[in-house]
Design a protein around this motif. Structure first.
Motif, short mmCIF file in Angstrom:
data_model
loop_
_atom_site.label_atom_id
_atom_site.label_comp_id
_atom_site.label_asym_id
_atom_site.label_seq_id
_atom_site.Cartn_x
_atom_site.Cartn_y
_atom_site.Cartn_z
N LEU A 192 0.73 -1.14 -0.47
CA LEU A 192 -0.40 -0.02 -0.04
C LEU A 192 0.79 1.24 0.51
CD1 LEU A 192 -2.61 -1.19 2.74
CD2 LEU A 192 -2.68 -0.87 -0.08
N VAL A 193 1.41 1.48 -1.24
CA VAL A 193 2.10 2.79 -1.27
C VAL A 193 1.45 3.75 -1.44
CG1 VAL A 193 3.61 3.71 -2.62
CG2 VAL A 193 3.53 0.97 -2.50
N HIS A 194 1.71 5.72 -0.86
CA HIS A 194 1.30 6.87 -1.84
C HIS A 194 1.30 6.84 -2.30
CE1 HIS A 194 0.20 10.83 -1.04
NE2 HIS A 194 2.23 10.80 -2.08
N SER A 195 0.12 7.11 -3.35
CA SER A 195 -0.10 7.59 -4.76
C SER A 195 0.21 9.08 -4.45
CB SER A 195 -1.55 7.62 -4.53
OG SER A 195 -2.31 6.74 -4.54
N GLY A 196 1.71 9.31 -5.37
CA GLY A 196 2.16 10.39 -5.24
C GLY A 196 2.15 11.10 -6.42
N VAL A 255 6.14 8.92 -9.42
CA VAL A 255 6.65 8.49 -8.67
C VAL A 255 6.23 7.00 -8.08
CG1 VAL A 255 6.68 8.78 -5.73
CG2 VAL A 255 6.71 10.50 -7.00
N ILE A 256 4.98 7.21 -8.43
CA ILE A 256 4.33 5.74 -8.32
C ILE A 256 5.70 4.34 -8.82
CG2 ILE A 256 2.79 3.53 -9.13
CD1 ILE A 256 0.79 6.08 -8.28
N VAL A 304 0.56 -2.84 -6.90
CA VAL A 304 0.18 -1.50 -6.41
C VAL A 304 -1.17 -1.08 -7.44
CG1 VAL A 304 2.57 -0.36 -6.51
CG2 VAL A 304 1.92 -0.46 -8.75
N ARG A 305 -2.21 -1.69 -7.39
CA ARG A 305 -3.46 -1.75 -8.36
C ARG A 305 -4.69 -0.60 -7.51
NH1 ARG A 305 -3.54 -6.07 -5.17
NH2 ARG A 305 -5.06 -7.07 -3.68
N HIS A 306 -4.25 -0.47 -5.88
CA HIS A 306 -4.86 -0.03 -5.15
C HIS A 306 -4.37 1.83 -5.34
CE1 HIS A 306 -7.23 -2.91 -4.26
NE2 HIS A 306 -6.33 -3.97 -3.37
N THR A 307 -2.98 1.42 -5.34
CA THR A 307 -2.03 2.77 -5.12
C THR A 307 -2.41 4.02 -6.43
OG1 THR A 307 -0.89 2.56 -3.71
CG2 THR A 307 -0.08 3.88 -5.20
N THR A 308 -2.28 3.06 -7.62
CA THR A 308 -2.68 3.04 -9.18
C THR A 308 -4.18 4.15 -9.25
OG1 THR A 308 -2.85 1.48 -10.16
CG2 THR A 308 -0.75 2.99 -10.20
N GLY A 309 -4.89 2.96 -8.77
CA GLY A 309 -6.66 2.99 -8.19
C GLY A 309 -7.12 4.31 -7.81
N TYR A 363 -5.94 1.16 2.09
CA TYR A 363 -5.92 0.30 2.94
C TYR A 363 -7.66 0.15 2.50
CZ TYR A 363 -6.84 -2.28 7.14
OH TYR A 363 -6.52 -2.94 7.50
N GLU A 364 -8.22 1.01 2.49
CA GLU A 364 -9.83 0.59 2.62
C GLU A 364 -10.05 -0.10 0.86
OE1 GLU A 364 -13.78 3.32 3.16
OE2 GLU A 364 -12.49 4.28 1.07
N ARG A 365 -9.09 -0.01 0.32
CA ARG A 365 -10.12 -1.11 -1.09
C ARG A 365 -9.53 -2.60 -1.28
NH1 ARG A 365 -9.74 2.69 -7.05
NH2 ARG A 365 -11.84 4.99 -6.62
N LEU A 366 -8.35 -2.47 -0.44
CA LEU A 366 -7.58 -4.10 0.14
C LEU A 366 -8.61 -4.62 1.19
CD1 LEU A 366 -5.75 -5.38 0.02
CD2 LEU A 366 -4.18 -4.49 2.08
N GLN A 367 -9.15 -3.90 1.50
CA GLN A 367 -9.73 -4.16 2.69
C GLN A 367 -11.02 -4.80 2.03
OE1 GLN A 367 -12.31 -1.29 6.11
NE2 GLN A 367 -11.82 -3.15 7.02
N GLU A 368 -11.74 -4.12 1.33
CA GLU A 368 -13.20 -4.06 0.49
C GLU A 368 -12.96 -5.15 -0.29
OE1 GLU A 368 -13.84 -0.42 -2.02
OE2 GLU A 368 -15.02 0.03 0.75
N GLU A 369 -11.72 -5.13 -0.80
CA GLU A 369 -11.24 -6.94 -1.77
C GLU A 369 -11.43 -8.21 -0.78
OE1 GLU A 369 -8.16 -6.13 -5.26
OE2 GLU A 369 -7.60 -6.22 -3.14
N ARG A 370 -11.35 -8.28 0.36
CA ARG A 370 -10.81 -9.48 0.87
C ARG A 370 -10.64 -10.15 0.74
NH1 ARG A 370 -15.61 -8.61 4.43
NH2 ARG A 370 -17.30 -7.10 4.29
#
Length: 357
Positions: free
Chosen positions: A279-283, A287-288, A302-307, A324-331
């Motif tokens: 979970l990398v900052h969407s800078g 940067v990504i 880095v799918r959630h970072t770019t998303g 992190y919220e998106r990762l949590q929703e993926e389960r």
């Protein structure tokens, strides 16, 4: 009989996010300010950002967006930070089945304006938190500050088992813009969006009754030779504060990413291949890309970072929590999985945290 004392471990119990009401495509932002310079238009349209939430200046009598004074921007920051912060905090508490009265420590992060009393005091008053609630405010540390705050709140949580701590990042980036025709401001104006995120922490002495990953450790690196590469300073010509991003920032961050991540993992006896979730900052796109290449990550990693960058732009210190919220929703996270959280910001600084589900 000898009693064995178990050190409580802080766990991430849940997260909640919020944004400002209005969203714009990059084309709509360019049109709103009648920007025709092909270099600036190219910068906006090749940013890998589709939409951002922004609170643009009002229209003047001539149909153009007015220039807001620094005083008006500070007022905007206060209004937006409290509104978005309150909604993010309420969403977080709802997600974990907790109530406002359960919050015992509130750590607030913001870099898009200065408030005294701080955001924590304003939110305690706005939402009716316990007036005895412990609190802290982290101001001016920039996009990396969410992990600095998580480190502080983790220590508090471990010292207060069973008590609920909240880290709240509220970034009203619309209140930190200078609108002119220079390439310096165009780089910033093409990137940042409004957003807030709250993350809940709770420690249990022995039983793993708190859902979510436990926080295993932190590692940071301040790159002092790039101290001025990201800075927020007074612009005499504009009569307000202005943010500056050095074009070399992606390369500075990329070159130093390996050392700090490997140090974080080495302390736990791990290698990068042991980490399943990143979970990398969407800078920003460059940067990504730099972090991805230097750490040997995949586009999936880095799918959630770019998303998040695509859908919200860079929401500063809150960005990694949107991911992190998106990762949590993926389960998809399973028991035993390791994850690395990574943020970057002024200093120049790289902050990391290791978690395990």
């Amino acid at each position: 009989m000898t009693t064995v004392l178990t050190m409580p471990q802080a766990r991430i119990a849940g997260v909640g996010t919020a944004v400002s009401p209005d969203a714009y495509s990059q084309e709509e932002v360019l049109d709103a300010f009648a920007i025709t310079d092909p270099r600036i238009r190219s910068l906006f349209l090749n940013s890998a950002i589709q939409r951002r939430h922004l609170t643009l200046p009002p229209l003047g009598a001539d149909g153009r967006r007015v220039q807001e004074s620094q005083g008006e921007l500070l007022s905007k920051h206060k209004t937006m930070a409290v509104a978005m912060g309150a909604r993010a905090l309420q969403a977080c508490l709802k997600n974990i089945g907790a109530d406002i009265s359960d919050v015992r420590h509130l750590c607030c992060v913001t870099s898009t304006g200065f408030l005294t009393p701080g955001l924590s005091a304003l939110l305690i008053n706005e939402l009716g938190l316990d007036q005895h609630c412990s609190r802290s405010d982290i101001v001016g540390m920039g996009c990396n500050a969410g992990l600095n705050a998580l480190n502080v709140a983790t220590g508090w949580s471990m010292a207060h088992p069973d008590e609920l701590a909240i880290v709240l990042c509220a970034e009203a980036c619309s209140a930190a813009y200078v609108f002119d025709s220079t390439m310096r401001t165009a780089v910033v104006n093409s990137l940042f969006g409004d957003g807030a995120a709250a993350v809940a922490l709770r420690s249990e002495p022995s039983e793993n009754t708190v859902p979510g990953p436990r926080i295993l450790g932190f590692a940071s690196r301040i790159i002092t030779e790039a101290l001025d590469a990201m800075r927020y300073e007074w612009d005499e010509n504009a009569g307000k504060f202005s943010f500056f991003l050095d074009p070399d920032i992606p390369y500075v961050v990329g070159m130093n990413a390996e050392e700090v991540v490997d140090r974080l993992l080495r302390a736990a006896g791990l290698r990068r291949s042991d980490v399943r979730h990143w979970l990398v900052h969407s800078g920003g796109k460059k940067v990504i890309d730099a972090v991805t290449v230097n750490l040997g990550l995949t586009r999936y990693d880095v799918r959630h970072t770019t998303g998040v960058l695509r859908d919200y732009g860079n929401v500063s210190s809150a960005s990694f929590l949107f991911s992190y919220e998106r990762l949590q929703e993926e389960r998809v996270a399973e028991t035993g999985d390791y994850g690395v959280l990574m943020t970057m910001g002024p200093g120049s600084t790289i902050e990391t945290a290791l978690v395990q589900w």
